[in-house]
Design a protein around this motif. Structure first.
Motif, PDB file in Angstrom:
ATOM      1  N   UNK A  75       0.832  -1.205   0.000  1.00  0.00           N
ATOM      2  CA  UNK A  75       0.000   0.000   0.000  1.00  0.00           C
ATOM      3  C   UNK A  75       0.868   1.257   0.000  1.00  0.00           C
ATOM      4  N   UNK A  76       1.973   1.181  -0.723  1.00  0.00           N
ATOM      5  CA  UNK A  76       2.844   2.341  -0.875  1.00  0.00           C
ATOM      6  C   UNK A  76       3.786   2.597   0.274  1.00  0.00           C
TER       7      UNK A  76
ATOM      8  N   UNK B  47      16.117   5.861  -0.583  1.00  0.00           N
ATOM      9  CA  UNK B  47      15.099   4.812  -0.487  1.00  0.00           C
ATOM     10  C   UNK B  47      13.836   5.439   0.097  1.00  0.00           C
ATOM     11  N   UNK B  48      12.772   5.614  -0.709  1.00  0.00           N
ATOM     12  CA  UNK B  48      11.558   6.227  -0.160  1.00  0.00           C
ATOM     13  C   UNK B  48      10.880   5.312   0.854  1.00  0.00           C
ATOM     14  N   UNK B  49      10.453   5.885   1.956  1.00  0.00           N
ATOM     15  CA  UNK B  49       9.698   5.118   2.953  1.00  0.00           C
ATOM     16  C   UNK B  49       8.220   5.091   2.617  1.00  0.00           C
ATOM     17  N   UNK B  50       7.774   6.074   1.829  1.00  0.00           N
ATOM     18  CA  UNK B  50       6.403   6.108   1.310  1.00  0.00           C
ATOM     19  C   UNK B  50       6.497   6.426  -0.179  1.00  0.00           C
ATOM     20  N   UNK B  51       5.854   5.609  -0.998  1.00  0.00           N
ATOM     21  CA  UNK B  51       5.908   5.828  -2.443  1.00  0.00           C
ATOM     22  C   UNK B  51       5.001   6.982  -2.843  1.00  0.00           C
TER      23      UNK B  51
ATOM     24  N   UNK C  75      18.548  -0.958   8.451  1.00  0.00           N
ATOM     25  CA  UNK C  75      19.663  -0.251   7.826  1.00  0.00           C
ATOM     26  C   UNK C  75      19.207   0.506   6.578  1.00  0.00           C
ATOM     27  N   UNK C  76      18.424  -0.149   5.726  1.00  0.00           N
ATOM     28  CA  UNK C  76      18.014   0.457   4.459  1.00  0.00           C
ATOM     29  C   UNK C  76      17.090   1.663   4.687  1.00  0.00           C
ATOM     30  N   UNK C  77      16.322   1.622   5.751  1.00  0.00           N
ATOM     31  CA  UNK C  77      15.427   2.758   6.036  1.00  0.00           C
ATOM     32  C   UNK C  77      16.195   4.055   6.270  1.00  0.00           C
TER      33      UNK C  77
END
Length: 700
Positions: free
Chosen positions: A151-152, A179-183, A172-174
């Motif tokens: 859901x994005x 790297x978007x956390x919300x699309x 780590x990737x967050x």
């Protein structure tokens, strides 16, 4: 958030935002939640403009003020911070990296530095699916990851691992800004994408400079720096390191674009960063070759490392028809750059003994920088390679990094006057060295200490006996302590012995003893993999297990007549995927009495390998083709059908009995099925068909 939202006047934190705020405690909770929501939207947009579009709307100072305000609000009112930009700073240190399964296999791709091999790939593609167009992309020299959104919203990230499972590096990737956390826009409900995490070259140089100043060892190259950083158990450390990402493929999605071009366009819509400046499209293989040559010219001007280009079939339907092999896809090819070369001096040549007894000569070199990596050791491959090169101690040699990774000696530039003779005895155990063509092997088998320790470690890995908690360091500790000499000694270990060793407690000792005990009923193929038989990996082990059925069918007695080994080798050559060379290496392994003694000891300790389940012939003569996404992977369907005597192929033909149609299926396979009169089954109908034949679906 869409571009329309970004330009909206409803969010005061987008353009010319305020940078001074009244104390957070002066707001009531509703006002705090509204302000935090607007700040999150704005900060996500500013992150996208800065890191992805390189077109910021506000100054760094203004951004810092907005970010600090959001942190203050979330802290003062204990607001939910799931996927908030404030997660970029990292969280609490992790105890270890958990292993997770991928939503779809992360397969590799075939590769070569030769244009002729790319042309062969093109010929095969056109022979199987007709005319195609290609998407040409840089081959990033970083760390491949899967990033999953629902859901994005960011849900999880994992390293490639073995292609089926990888390390969970979500925390780590967050922290990585790209790297978007919300699309953005209107993403699909389920989306798993593949990307490459890397460290920009300028940032790598700066990081290494700071490490040297702090008295720490510098990283060897940007790829090692990225890999080491991503696996750091402290996300706050990762947040301080300059990592970035490019996304380039959809692994799984509830809505899949029909072409790679369309997928990359959608990545833009969703806010996923793509290497736009260097993605091109080619109508034929010549265009793909030209693209690689141009990328080689600009390689050193990029601020990130690449080691070649990737040529992908554009049409997703054509990709489905081409399918995949066990470890790689058949619709993409990596056209690699030539390796970088430098000249240095050979100071010594040593011989290493590997897990399977293979002897590999290694040149010890005067340190030299090869493509940004300091090289002081280089492989010489085998005795024939030494003779072919004419290399000896004291020679000046040219060194390259094969695939820009493994250093090797490629030629002698200047004779240093020294000599070198390959040893007739194993340098570790003194056993005679056997020659097999250009290769050399220690004949000591599992009695050789070098093979013994490596074989114990291999015995414990996933795909073999899968002994949790028995890694390389612990194996070395057990061997050094004299507790384990062969793999069968693992089954004699006691909690009392282990707790006497440094770093062991009652719990960890009991856990290991229990984990070893749980491996006493392995599948025969896993057991064979664990024995470290030369040339026998998982696929060959499965083939051997199906052919021989039980471990008792292998020659294991203390005295085995020569004609029994002759018959054994003849039988091996009839096994699918086992040629004469592999058959000979397997025979050699079992002909060694020390190896047979270890296997007998394992059986005496209660290890009882179980036959591989072959299911039966319930689906004998049935051929199916799968298109679209099912609730289980296509490889799982293939294993299930073939285990019960059926066949799964990649394209519809007159021999196809059924086309199984999942979600978002390809059109061409359905058209072929209509044209050839092949019945189609949806997943529910497929499950019913299997049930009618006594086969359970989905497989457990």
């Amino acid at each position: 958030m869409s571009d329309a939202d970004a330009d909206s006047e409803s969010n005061p934190y987008l353009r010319d935002p305020p940078t001074e705020f009244e104390p957070a405690e002066s707001l009531d909770r509703d006002d705090a939640e509204r302000q935090a929501s607007l700040l999150r939207e704005a900060i996500r947009e500013h992150d996208h403009r800065y890191y992805v579009q390189a077109n910021p709307l506000i100054s760094d100072a203004a951004y810092d003020a907005l970010f600090s305000r959001l942190v203050a609000l979330e802290g003062a009112f204990d607001l939910d911070t799931t996927n908030s930009p404030t997660n970029r700073v990292g969280g609490e240190p992790l105890e270890k990296l958990e292993t997770v399964g991928h939503t779809a296999p992360m397969l590799s791709i075939d590769q070569s530095t030769e244009a002729a091999d790319l042309r062969e790939f093109d010929e095969r593609v056109r022979r199987e699916v007709g005319d195609v167009a290609y998407v040409c992309e840089p081959k990033f020299d970083g760390l491949s990851v899967e990033v999953v959104y629902e859901d994005g919203q960011f849900v999880r990230a994992a390293t490639r691992g073995d292609g089926q499972r990888g390390d969970d590096v979500s925390a780590q990737v967050k922290t990585i800004p790209t790297v978007p956390l919300s699309l953005r826009g209107d993403p699909p409900g389920r989306l798993a994408v593949r990307g490459e995490i890397y460290m920009p070259k300028p940032a790598f140089a700066d990081l290494n400079g700071r490490r040297v100043e702090a008295g720490e060892d510098p990283f060897a190259n940007p790829r090692n720096a990225a890999a080491g950083t991503l696996r750091n158990l402290d996300p706050s450390v990762v947040a301080e390191r300059p990592l970035a990402v490019f996304f380039y493929d959809i692994l799984d999605s509830s809505v899949t674009p029909e072409t790679q071009r369309a997928a990359l366009d959608r990545f833009h819509d969703w806010g996923l960063r793509v290497a736009d400046d260097y993605v091109e499209f080619a109508d034929d293989v010549d265009g793909a070759i030209d693209y690689r040559d141009r990328m080689l010219d600009v390689r050193d001007d990029l601020d990130y490392e690449i080691d070649g280009t990737v040529i992908k079939v554009d049409s997703r339907d054509a990709r489905e028809q081409l399918g995949e092999k066990s470890r790689s896809v058949r619709w993409a090819f990596a056209y690699k750059f030539p390796a970088r070369h430098e000249v240095t001096t050979v100071r010594d040549i040593v011989v290493q003994v590997g897990r399977t007894g293979r002897l590999t000569p290694v040149a010890l070199l005067d340190p030299v920088d090869v493509g940004g990596v300091t090289v002081s050791r280089a492989t010489l491959h085998n005795p024939d390679e030494i003779a072919s090169l004419g290399v000896a101690i004291g020679d000046r040699v040219r060194v390259k990094r094969a695939g820009d990774v493994i250093p090797q000696v490629v030629e002698v530039v200047e004779d240093g006057g020294g000599t070198y003779e390959f040893p007739d005895e194993c340098p570790v155990c003194g056993s005679p060295v056997d020659r097999d063509g250009p290769l050399a092997f220690c004949s000591g088998g599992l009695s050789c200490p070098a093979q013994r320790e490596a074989s114990i470690g291999h015995f414990a890995v996933k795909g073999a006996m899968d002994i949790d908690g028995l890694g390389g360091e612990r194996v070395a500790q057990l061997v050094d302590a004299g507790l384990v000499e062969t793999v069968s000694d693992l089954y004699d270990l006691t909690v009392e012995e282990l707790v006497e060793l440094e770093g062991w407690g009652e719990t960890s000792a009991q856990n290991l003893v229990d984990a070893i005990e749980e491996t006493k009923s392995p599948s025969l193929d896993s057991f064979l993999v664990g024995l470290s038989i030369p040339e026998v990996g998982e696929a060959t082990a499965r083939a051997l297990a199906r052919e021989f059925g039980t471990i008792a069918e292998f020659p294991l007695d203390e005295d085995v007549p020569e004609d029994r080994f002759d018959a054994f080798e003849d039988r091996l050559t009839t096994v699918p995927d086992v040629g004469e060379t592999v058959a000979h290496r397997v025979r050699d392994f079992f002909e060694n009495e020390d190896n047979r003694a270890v296997i007998r000891s394992l059986l005496d300790h209660g290890v009882a390998p179980e036959p591989v389940e072959t299911g039966g012939d319930e689906l004998a003569g049935v051929t199916v083709v799968v298109t679209g996404t099912l609730q289980v992977s296509r490889s799982a369907v293939k294993e299930l059908v073939e285990a019960h005597g059926g066949n799964v192929t990649g394209s519809v033909s007159g021999n196809t009995d059924y086309l199984v149609v999942g979600e978002n299926p390809g059109q061409s396979k359905r058209d072929d099925a209509d044209e050839k009169g092949v019945p189609t089954l949806d997943e529910e109908e497929f499950a019913a068909f299997l049930a009618d034949h006594g086969v359970a679906y989905p497989p457990e």
